[in-house]
Design a protein around this motif. Structure first.
Motif, PDB file in Angstrom:
ATOM      1  N   GLY A  36      34.630  43.605  34.499  1.00 42.95           N
ATOM      2  CA  GLY A  36      34.244  44.936  34.047  1.00 42.95           C
ATOM      3  C   GLY A  36      33.887  45.886  35.163  1.00 42.95           C
ATOM      4  O   GLY A  36      33.846  47.104  34.955  1.00 42.95           O
ATOM      5  N   ASN A  37      33.621  45.360  36.353  1.00 42.14           N
ATOM      6  CA  ASN A  37      33.321  46.236  37.490  1.00 42.14           C
ATOM      7  C   ASN A  37      34.561  46.962  38.011  1.00 42.14           C
ATOM      8  O   ASN A  37      34.437  47.961  38.711  1.00 42.14           O
ATOM      9  CB  ASN A  37      32.718  45.429  38.643  1.00 42.14           C
ATOM     10  CG  ASN A  37      31.399  44.775  38.277  1.00 42.14           C
ATOM     11  OD1 ASN A  37      30.863  45.014  37.196  1.00 42.14           O
ATOM     12  ND2 ASN A  37      30.863  43.979  39.168  1.00 42.14           N
ATOM     13  N   LEU A  38      35.726  46.417  37.703  1.00 36.49           N
ATOM     14  CA  LEU A  38      36.977  46.960  38.231  1.00 36.49           C
ATOM     15  C   LEU A  38      37.530  48.060  37.335  1.00 36.49           C
ATOM     16  O   LEU A  38      37.517  47.942  36.105  1.00 36.49           O
ATOM     17  CB  LEU A  38      38.022  45.855  38.358  1.00 36.49           C
ATOM     18  CG  LEU A  38      37.761  44.774  39.415  1.00 36.49           C
ATOM     19  CD1 LEU A  38      38.635  43.560  39.135  1.00 36.49           C
ATOM     20  CD2 LEU A  38      38.035  45.305  40.811  1.00 36.49           C
ATOM     21  N   SER A  39      38.018  49.112  37.944  1.00 36.26           N
ATOM     22  CA  SER A  39      38.773  50.105  37.204  1.00 36.26           C
ATOM     23  C   SER A  39      40.210  49.608  37.037  1.00 36.26           C
ATOM     24  O   SER A  39      40.592  48.579  37.598  1.00 36.26           O
ATOM     25  CB  SER A  39      38.766  51.436  37.962  1.00 36.26           C
ATOM     26  OG  SER A  39      39.420  51.288  39.218  1.00 36.26           O
ATOM     27  N   VAL A  40      40.994  50.319  36.269  1.00 37.19           N
ATOM     28  CA  VAL A  40      42.399  49.935  36.101  1.00 37.19           C
ATOM     29  C   VAL A  40      43.119  49.976  37.442  1.00 37.19           C
ATOM     30  O   VAL A  40      43.864  49.048  37.807  1.00 37.19           O
ATOM     31  CB  VAL A  40      43.095  50.858  35.082  1.00 37.19           C
ATOM     32  CG1 VAL A  40      44.579  50.529  34.999  1.00 37.19           C
ATOM     33  CG2 VAL A  40      42.437  50.731  33.717  1.00 37.19           C
ATOM     34  N   ALA A  41      42.871  51.044  38.193  1.00 34.05           N
ATOM     35  CA  ALA A  41      43.488  51.147  39.515  1.00 34.05           C
ATOM     36  C   ALA A  41      42.972  50.055  40.445  1.00 34.05           C
ATOM     37  O   ALA A  41      43.735  49.473  41.233  1.00 34.05           O
ATOM     38  CB  ALA A  41      43.224  52.526  40.118  1.00 34.05           C
ATOM     39  N   GLY A  43      41.913  47.068  39.589  1.00 32.63           N
ATOM     40  CA  GLY A  43      42.538  45.803  39.223  1.00 32.63           C
ATOM     41  C   GLY A  43      43.960  45.697  39.748  1.00 32.63           C
ATOM     42  O   GLY A  43      44.378  44.639  40.229  1.00 32.63           O
ATOM     43  N   ALA A  44      44.707  46.799  39.663  1.00 37.13           N
ATOM     44  CA  ALA A  44      46.087  46.796  40.175  1.00 37.13           C
ATOM     45  C   ALA A  44      46.105  46.606  41.689  1.00 37.13           C
ATOM     46  O   ALA A  44      46.947  45.869  42.226  1.00 37.13           O
ATOM     47  CB  ALA A  44      46.784  48.102  39.788  1.00 37.13           C
ATOM     48  N   ILE A  45      45.182  47.257  42.389  1.00 33.18           N
ATOM     49  CA  ILE A  45      45.100  47.098  43.844  1.00 33.18           C
ATOM     50  C   ILE A  45      44.760  45.660  44.206  1.00 33.18           C
ATOM     51  O   ILE A  45      45.324  45.085  45.151  1.00 33.18           O
ATOM     52  CB  ILE A  45      44.072  48.080  44.434  1.00 33.18           C
ATOM     53  CG1 ILE A  45      44.550  49.519  44.266  1.00 33.18           C
ATOM     54  CG2 ILE A  45      43.811  47.770  45.909  1.00 33.18           C
ATOM     55  CD1 ILE A  45      43.518  50.554  44.654  1.00 33.18           C
ATOM     56  N   LEU A  46      43.830  45.070  43.457  1.00 36.10           N
ATOM     57  CA  LEU A  46      43.436  43.686  43.734  1.00 36.10           C
ATOM     58  C   LEU A  46      44.615  42.735  43.549  1.00 36.10           C
ATOM     59  O   LEU A  46      44.831  41.835  44.371  1.00 36.10           O
ATOM     60  CB  LEU A  46      42.281  43.282  42.811  1.00 36.10           C
ATOM     61  CG  LEU A  46      41.778  41.848  42.957  1.00 36.10           C
ATOM     62  CD1 LEU A  46      41.316  41.577  44.380  1.00 36.10           C
ATOM     63  CD2 LEU A  46      40.651  41.587  41.960  1.00 36.10           C
ATOM     64  N   LEU A  47      45.391  42.928  42.496  1.00 37.84           N
ATOM     65  CA  LEU A  47      46.560  42.078  42.277  1.00 37.84           C
ATOM     66  C   LEU A  47      47.578  42.255  43.399  1.00 37.84           C
ATOM     67  O   LEU A  47      48.195  41.281  43.852  1.00 37.84           O
ATOM     68  CB  LEU A  47      47.195  42.412  40.926  1.00 37.84           C
ATOM     69  CG  LEU A  47      46.384  42.017  39.689  1.00 37.84           C
ATOM     70  CD1 LEU A  47      47.022  42.588  38.430  1.00 37.84           C
ATOM     71  CD2 LEU A  47      46.273  40.501  39.574  1.00 37.84           C
ATOM     72  N   ALA A  48      47.752  43.505  43.859  1.00 36.49           N
ATOM     73  CA  ALA A  48      48.688  43.755  44.957  1.00 36.49           C
ATOM     74  C   ALA A  48      48.206  43.107  46.251  1.00 36.49           C
ATOM     75  O   ALA A  48      49.004  42.522  47.008  1.00 36.49           O
ATOM     76  CB  ALA A  48      48.860  45.262  45.155  1.00 36.49           C
ATOM     77  N   LEU A  49      46.913  43.162  46.509  1.00 35.83           N
ATOM     78  CA  LEU A  49      46.368  42.531  47.708  1.00 35.83           C
ATOM     79  C   LEU A  49      46.485  41.011  47.627  1.00 35.83           C
ATOM     80  O   LEU A  49      46.725  40.348  48.642  1.00 35.83           O
ATOM     81  CB  LEU A  49      44.908  42.940  47.898  1.00 35.83           C
ATOM     82  CG  LEU A  49      44.663  44.384  48.348  1.00 35.83           C
ATOM     83  CD1 LEU A  49      43.176  44.690  48.339  1.00 35.83           C
ATOM     84  CD2 LEU A  49      45.265  44.627  49.723  1.00 35.83           C
ATOM     85  N   ALA A  50      46.303  40.462  46.430  1.00 31.65           N
ATOM     86  CA  ALA A  50      46.462  39.014  46.263  1.00 31.65           C
ATOM     87  C   ALA A  50      47.901  38.594  46.536  1.00 31.65           C
ATOM     88  O   ALA A  50      48.155  37.568  47.182  1.00 31.65           O
ATOM     89  CB  ALA A  50      46.047  38.606  44.848  1.00 31.65           C
ATOM     90  N   PHE A  51      48.842  39.399  46.054  1.00 37.89           N
ATOM     91  CA  PHE A  51      50.253  39.127  46.345  1.00 37.89           C
ATOM     92  C   PHE A  51      50.514  39.172  47.849  1.00 37.89           C
ATOM     93  O   PHE A  51      51.187  38.295  48.408  1.00 37.89           O
ATOM     94  CB  PHE A  51      51.127  40.144  45.614  1.00 37.89           C
ATOM     95  CG  PHE A  51      52.586  40.047  45.947  1.00 37.89           C
ATOM     96  CD1 PHE A  51      53.412  39.159  45.267  1.00 37.89           C
ATOM     97  CD2 PHE A  51      53.149  40.836  46.952  1.00 37.89           C
ATOM     98  CE1 PHE A  51      54.771  39.063  45.574  1.00 37.89           C
ATOM     99  CE2 PHE A  51      54.491  40.748  47.264  1.00 37.89           C
ATOM    100  CZ  PHE A  51      55.299  39.857  46.580  1.00 37.89           C
TER     101      PHE A  51
END
Length: 292
Positions: A36-41, A43-51
């Motif tokens: 819940g701390n993450l915004s939609v953007a 969350g998308a950035i986090l997934l991109a960084l994980a990739f």
């Protein structure tokens, strides 16, 4: 090999654990890292960084990138799992029964997102493998189709992983345990060191057992990290349990140890334990066959 592991882990620590920390940093001093701390953007950035962490980790740990690169993204999440506040602080900020119920309901399926972050890192590893090998179409061969017995073994491996991790975590990561007539017993909030040790070893044991006795890979204990919290919430936080705890016990006491561990802690640390337990089982099998 140790340098390769350290290099892949360092990639995740830098990209996710340090650079991406502002995306999920709690607003409160003792707040927890939650979806819940993450915004939609965010969350998308986090997934991109994980990739990106998985992709870079693959090349950093070459030629064992397929086996080691998958640890890059969980390494970053592990930093968050250590820096986060604990579950007791969340209960203190949500002391009423209805607030506790909403908190637990929100945490129930949160592990799926953290597992998706780790999965994005795994996709990065696969892309790195594809870039590095680039097999010709004639070289790619489809393996035999899984048989129904294999599907059953996979399902058993997943269920066994969750049950073993649940039992082991309750023994390894618990703090003070006190008897309670209504719900059997309650246990205090474990310290972060207990959580790290308990989650890592619990899923390590689960992976070792499913590999040794079911010949199943670490993917099933890894998937089990996302199911442990829903399992604990369903069986140990239902009915009047939360109301009883709110009325008779301080916020630092829980009906089950798994409820005192945040989802990000279970997923991030559990993945490390699952991979370590899997390779320990392989080494044990090799030793058993060649030394005895």
């Amino acid at each position: 090999m140790k340098f390769r592991i350290a290099g892949a882990a360092a990639v995740g620590v830098v990209l996710i654990g340090i650079l991406a920390w502002p995306l999920a940093a709690p607003a409160e001093p003792f707040g927890a890292v939650r979806f819940g701390n993450l915004s939609v953007a965010g969350g998308a950035i986090l997934l991109a960084l994980a990739f990106a962490a998985g992709l870079i980790g693959y090349f950093v740990s070459w030629p064992y990138g397929r086996e080691i690169g998958i640890l890059a993204a969980p390494s970053g999440l592990a930093i968050w799992a250590i820096r986060t506040g604990n579950m007791a602080s969340q209960i203190q900020m949500h002391p009423a029964v209805d607030q506790r119920e909403a908190l637990v309901a929100g945490l129930k399926w949160e592990p799926l997102f953290w597992l998706a972050v780790a999965g994005a890192g795994f996709v990065g590893v696969l892309c790195g493998q594809r870039i590095r090998s680039s097999p010709l179409p004639s070289q790619s061969k489809k393996g035999p189709k899984p048989q129904p017995a294999l599907y059953l073994r996979w399902a058993v491996a997943l269920v066994v992983s969750v049950l073993i991790a649940q039992l082991a975590l309750g023994r390894l990561a618990q703090d003070t345990r006190m008897s309670n007539g209504s719900i059997g017993s309650v246990m205090g909030q474990p310290a972060i060191g207990q959580i790290v040790f308990g989650v890592f070893v619990a899923f390590g044991i689960a992976a070792f057992i499913v590999k040794t006795f079911l010949d199943a890979g670490y993917v099933w204990p890894v998937l089990g990290t996302a199911l442990l919290t829903p399992f604990a919430v369903s069986f140990y936080a239902g009915g009047d349990v939360l109301a009883h705890l709110a009325q008779h016990w301080p916020a630092a006491f829980f009906s089950n140890t798994a409820l005192a561990v945040l989802p990000i802690q279970i997923v991030a640390l559990g993945i490390f334990g699952a991979v370590a337990g899997y390779w320990t089982a392989i080494r044990y099998d090799y030793w058993h066959k060649h030394e005895i």
